[in-house]
Scaffold this active site. Structure first.
Site, short mmCIF file in Angstrom:
data_model
loop_
_atom_site.label_atom_id
_atom_site.label_comp_id
_atom_site.label_asym_id
_atom_site.label_seq_id
_atom_site.Cartn_x
_atom_site.Cartn_y
_atom_site.Cartn_z
N ASP A 119 -32.22 42.39 13.45
CA ASP A 119 -32.74 43.47 12.60
C ASP A 119 -33.82 44.20 13.37
OD1 ASP A 119 -34.39 41.09 12.32
OD2 ASP A 119 -35.45 42.09 10.70
N GLU A 184 -36.12 39.16 10.43
CA GLU A 184 -37.35 38.80 11.13
C GLU A 184 -38.45 39.83 10.94
OE1 GLU A 184 -40.32 38.55 14.32
OE2 GLU A 184 -38.95 40.21 13.95
#
Length: 495
Positions: A119, A184
């Site tokens: 991400d 994250e």
């Protein structure tokens, strides 16, 4: 009876079978680097922004893309459901699945687990990017795109490392597992619970955990052995029932903003000294060995000043600066909610204001103790003001620091791999920021961890024009290939 002259040649054949053919693997990487860049281009094109719920389908597509790549390589792959995310409006949204994969299951070999995330932070061309953030663009050997360095290229470099062994029909020197997440950048929602749930299954055979979600400090390769934790606080001061006109009521009420600014000013001195009792006393002393390590690190203070655009730093020598960046706590005041901050002027007395500040954690600080110290201190300071307003202090994040032993065989293996690929010794560095997953892995699994970055010091993580240099991407892939071999040499007794 075997001819004695035949024995040496048989032993030579056996050792050749186990020899590490680094040059062949490195040559393979060099000849496939354009393919690697194209794959990074495909991954960067997926707008896997975990903070934007509108882009959640892209995030799901990103996780499926990772899983499919690992499946095509013959890995044992799972997409692990980690539940739902509750949004502020009460709605729920499916979290992106965590990809786990395994290559090799030979009990006589060590098993490493590689952690990464795919991400990214938000990015828009109009934010000041020189190129489309989701269209990987190569300029002067740099590959510009959101997520290029943080963390898509490092994840791909690990995948390419495994792939190179496979392509040349070489056995992997160790068993390799992957844990790749998609949240994250927004706090790794659901990951801690997943690690806990799989502690005795997926993680039970793992010997070592490798994290490549950080960067070098200079042009010299680095190994990271520590990160600071973080305690994030809200300090709310509430007064009148509603906002008031400063012309009508100014001078008659005790204003919440004045109280708040007053207590914030007691947290830290102009020279950077934390004024909260007990905080500095909890910090582990700086050892002679650590001082010497900082002294040997390649770090240009003028370059650092220019990069961040300031003409003066808090400290004037390298060791003090690095120590306060990595191994001492600091207080940062981030903002005030409820205050007037729009363009223009507004003569308002805010009825309720909330300060946001954080204290970076280092060994041997304990977030639970820090919470008590900060809360008690602010209430005692506030009481001296004799204000009728109400103060409420809450800690919303309490992430512990992480520190590894640089003499552990994992780090010795890292030094040897860097020496082979880059022909230099690495800087041993710490990160001023927080990577909570390292501490989670350590606390839950009890395994040894190393952080092995391949990102450059000037990659611009989270910023406009994020990039990964082609050199770091390709040489980083070779580093990971060499490192797997070095880890395979670690003796079982030193695990």
């Amino acid at each position: 009876q075997m001819n004695p002259q035949v024995l040496p040649s048989i032993l030579l054949l056996i050792s050749a079978a186990h020899a590490f053919h680094y040059m062949d693997l490195a040559q393979y990487v060099d000849s496939h680097q354009d393919e690697y860049v194209e794959m990074l281009r495909d991954w960067v094109a997926i707008e896997s922004d975990s903070s934007n719920v509108q882009k959640r389908p892209e995030l799901h597509r990103m996780m499926e893309t990772v899983a499919q790549k690992l499946r095509l390589m013959g890995g044992t792959v799972q997409l692990v459901d980690i539940g739902e995310q509750e949004l502020p409006d009460g709605q729920t949204l499916e979290l992106p699945k965590v990809v786990t994969a395994q290559f090799g299951n030979v009990s006589s070999k060590h098993t490493v687990c590689i952690y990464g995330h795919v991400d990214v932070q938000p990015a828009k061309l109009e934010d000041g990017w020189a190129t489309d953030p989701y269209n990987l663009t190569e300029i002067n050997g740099n590959l510009y795109g959101r997520g290029a360095s943080d963390n898509k290229a490092p994840v791909l470099a690990w995948i390419h490392a495994v792939e190179a062994y496979q392509a040349l029909s070489m056995d992997l020197p160790v068993n390799v597992k992957f844990v790749i997440e998609g949240m994250e950048e927004t706090g790794s929602n659901g990951l801690d619970a997943m690690i806990m749930a799989q502690r005795d299954t997926f993680f039970s055979e793992v010997d070592y955990i490798i994290i490549s979600d950080c960067g070098w400090l200079s042009r010299r390769p680095a190994l990271t052995y520590g990160t600071r934790g973080n305690c994030y606080f809200f300090a709310e001061v509430e007064g009148p029932e509603q906002d008031l006109h400063s012309g009508v009521y100014g001078g008659t009420v005790i204003e919440p903003m004045t109280d708040l600014i007053g207590i914030l000013d007691t947290l830290i001195s102009p020279s950077g000294k934390i004024l909260i009792p007990g905080i500095r006393e909890a910090v582990a002393p700086l050892s002679d060995e650590e001082w010497k390590m900082y002294q040997d690190i390649q770090f240009d203070m003028d370059n650092y000043k220019n990069k961040i655009g300031v003409n003066q730093l808090m400290y004037s020598n390298k060791v003090d600066l690095l120590a306060h960046m990595w191994r001492y706590p600091t207080v940062s005041i981030h903002g005030i909610e409820g205050a007037f901050s729009d363009p223009g002027s507004k003569t308002v007395i805010p009825a309720k204001v909330t300060a946001k500040f954080s204290i970076r954690q280092v060994p041997d600080m304990d977030p639970a103790m820090v919470k008590k110290q900060v809360t008690d201190y602010l209430h005692s300071v506030f009481a001296k003001r004799r204000s009728p307003n109400k103060l409420k202090v809450t800690m919303v994040i309490g992430a512990k620091p992480w520190l590894a032993d640089t003499h552990h065989p994992l780090y010795e293996a890292g030094k040897a791999a860097i020496k082979r690929v880059f022909n230099t010794d690495p800087d041993l560095i710490r990160e001023g920021g927080t990577i909570p997953i390292a501490r989670t892995f350590q606390d839950v699994t009890g395994k040894s961890i190393i952080m092995m970055p391949i990102g450059g010091f000037d990659d611009g993580l989270h910023s406009q024009n994020e990039k990964m240099s082609r050199y770091n991407y390709i040489e980083g892939t070779k580093l990971f290939i060499a490192y797997l071999n070095e880890v395979s040499q670690i003796k079982r007794t030193s695990v």
